[in-house]
Design a protein around this motif. Sequence first.
Motif, short mmCIF file in Angstrom:
data_model
loop_
_atom_site.label_atom_id
_atom_site.label_comp_id
_atom_site.label_asym_id
_atom_site.label_seq_id
_atom_site.Cartn_x
_atom_site.Cartn_y
_atom_site.Cartn_z
N LEU A 207 0.86 -1.18 0.00
CA LEU A 207 0.00 0.00 0.00
C LEU A 207 0.89 1.24 0.00
CD1 LEU A 207 -2.72 -1.04 2.63
CD2 LEU A 207 -2.97 -1.00 0.14
N ASN A 208 0.70 2.09 -0.99
CA ASN A 208 1.46 3.34 -1.09
C ASN A 208 2.96 3.13 -1.00
OD1 ASN A 208 -0.95 4.92 -1.27
ND2 ASN A 208 -1.20 4.71 0.94
N GLY A 209 3.44 2.12 -1.74
CA GLY A 209 4.87 1.87 -1.83
C GLY A 209 5.47 1.13 -0.66
N GLU A 210 4.68 0.72 0.30
CA GLU A 210 5.20 0.03 1.48
C GLU A 210 4.69 -1.41 1.52
OE1 GLU A 210 4.49 2.02 5.14
OE2 GLU A 210 5.44 3.89 4.49
N ALA A 211 5.64 -2.35 1.60
CA ALA A 211 5.26 -3.75 1.79
C ALA A 211 4.58 -3.86 3.16
CB ALA A 211 6.48 -4.64 1.72
N GLN A 212 3.43 -4.48 3.19
CA GLN A 212 2.70 -4.66 4.44
C GLN A 212 3.33 -5.77 5.27
OE1 GLN A 212 -0.23 -2.38 5.03
NE2 GLN A 212 1.34 -1.64 3.63
N THR A 213 3.17 -5.68 6.56
CA THR A 213 3.59 -6.77 7.45
C THR A 213 2.45 -7.78 7.46
OG1 THR A 213 4.92 -5.29 8.80
CG2 THR A 213 4.28 -7.40 9.78
N ILE A 214 2.74 -8.97 6.99
CA ILE A 214 1.69 -9.98 6.79
C ILE A 214 1.88 -11.11 7.79
CG2 ILE A 214 0.67 -11.60 5.15
CD1 ILE A 214 1.81 -9.65 2.95
N LEU A 215 0.93 -11.24 8.69
CA LEU A 215 0.98 -12.26 9.72
C LEU A 215 0.04 -13.41 9.37
CD1 LEU A 215 0.81 -9.89 12.83
CD2 LEU A 215 2.86 -10.79 11.69
N ARG A 216 0.37 -14.58 9.87
CA ARG A 216 -0.47 -15.75 9.61
C ARG A 216 -1.90 -15.50 10.06
NH1 ARG A 216 0.99 -21.95 11.50
NH2 ARG A 216 -0.80 -22.97 10.51
N SER A 217 -2.06 -14.74 11.13
CA SER A 217 -3.40 -14.48 11.68
C SER A 217 -4.18 -13.45 10.87
CB SER A 217 -3.28 -13.98 13.12
OG SER A 217 -2.48 -12.80 13.18
N ASP A 218 -3.51 -12.82 9.86
CA ASP A 218 -4.18 -11.77 9.08
C ASP A 218 -5.14 -12.32 8.05
OD1 ASP A 218 -2.96 -9.67 10.35
OD2 ASP A 218 -1.31 -9.52 8.94
N PHE A 261 9.23 -8.56 -2.71
CA PHE A 261 9.75 -8.64 -4.08
C PHE A 261 9.09 -7.58 -4.96
CE2 PHE A 261 9.85 -10.27 -8.41
CZ PHE A 261 11.18 -10.64 -8.56
N ILE A 262 7.79 -7.40 -4.80
CA ILE A 262 7.08 -6.40 -5.61
C ILE A 262 7.64 -5.01 -5.34
CG2 ILE A 262 4.85 -5.26 -5.94
CD1 ILE A 262 3.55 -8.04 -5.49
N VAL A 263 7.86 -4.68 -4.08
CA VAL A 263 8.40 -3.35 -3.76
C VAL A 263 9.82 -3.18 -4.30
CG1 VAL A 263 9.14 -1.87 -1.84
CG2 VAL A 263 6.91 -2.96 -1.77
N GLN A 264 10.60 -4.25 -4.30
CA GLN A 264 11.95 -4.17 -4.88
C GLN A 264 11.88 -3.82 -6.36
OE1 GLN A 264 13.75 -7.96 -4.04
NE2 GLN A 264 13.83 -7.59 -1.84
N GLN A 265 10.93 -4.42 -7.07
CA GLN A 265 10.81 -4.16 -8.50
C GLN A 265 10.14 -2.82 -8.77
OE1 GLN A 265 12.41 -6.23 -10.43
NE2 GLN A 265 12.79 -7.52 -8.62
#
Length: 312
Positions: A207-218, A261-265
């Motif tokens: 979102l807005n250029g920032e990789a989200q922190t993705i937790l198993r509980s999300d 990876f998406i944010v890197q590209q």
Amino acid sequence: MFRKIMKRCGILGMLCALLGGMPGAAGAEIQPIPLDMKEHGTAPKAEGWLTPNAEYQDESIHATLYEKKKHKAKSSDGPTTIHWVVIEVSDSSQIRTVLSYDSYEDKNSAEAPEMVRYLNPVVALNDDYVKMSNYKGYVMRQGVFCNDNLDEWGEDLKQDVLIIDDQGDFSVVQKASSADVESFVGDLDAQGKKPVNIFTFGPALVLNGEAQTILRSDSTHAVNISAARTAICQLDHLKYAVFAVDGVTGVGMNCQELANFIVQQFPECRVAYNLDGGGSSRLFMGTKKVNSAKGRREIYGMIYFASAAAEE
């Protein structure tokens, strides 16, 4: 290193370069595609394939396939290949959806290659698990409201909802309730915009250029394991990217790795959203499938990018 899947494109390619390499060149005629799901745009022109099944350009659309081979994510038991396509279109009507058998009521799935031949797209990919019996979410396809049972999820299992509006812009309502989505749709209406396609799967990856922190509980989906993955991104207005990670259970990427990876590209990525993966993961350039996901499944719907070039 990743590579662009293309060759020298001869006279047509040089003309494209002289015109700036962008769809919608001066003097070109574009025909916005009607909203109806059964309208599919113009069939891609044979001469538009600058490289067969890897780069296409006409006056309304430019799509280029890239790949990175032997990528080894930390969560993966082995290396994988990542494919992605960058797409620029001239009109928001060119990003479209279709349901199997053109119907939400018909719950039968379909073979992806059959759907693609019917659509004749430039680029196509699977969407969410829209018509499966255990589906819970908010569904709109090509401006038609289909279903809303978001609130059947408990509060701790609310999902991220992706909305594509009639300007071709992406928005994500995170951990959405029915009221949250309706409120967002109301805000769009106040801005003179309308929702066209709404998906429930996720989670949001960027979102807005920032990789989200993705937790198993999300998520109720297996976001933490390596597997085949599919994602769709908006990079800029009318500019998009779609990703497909090859894999089987234990090989591929988890959602956090894909987000990174998406944010890197694409550090400029506005929105990236995870779609159904595993055996449902499908990515086509024209009518050719370019990714590999073991455990073949029929699917219920697709997102695709169509040509809007005026027919001769």
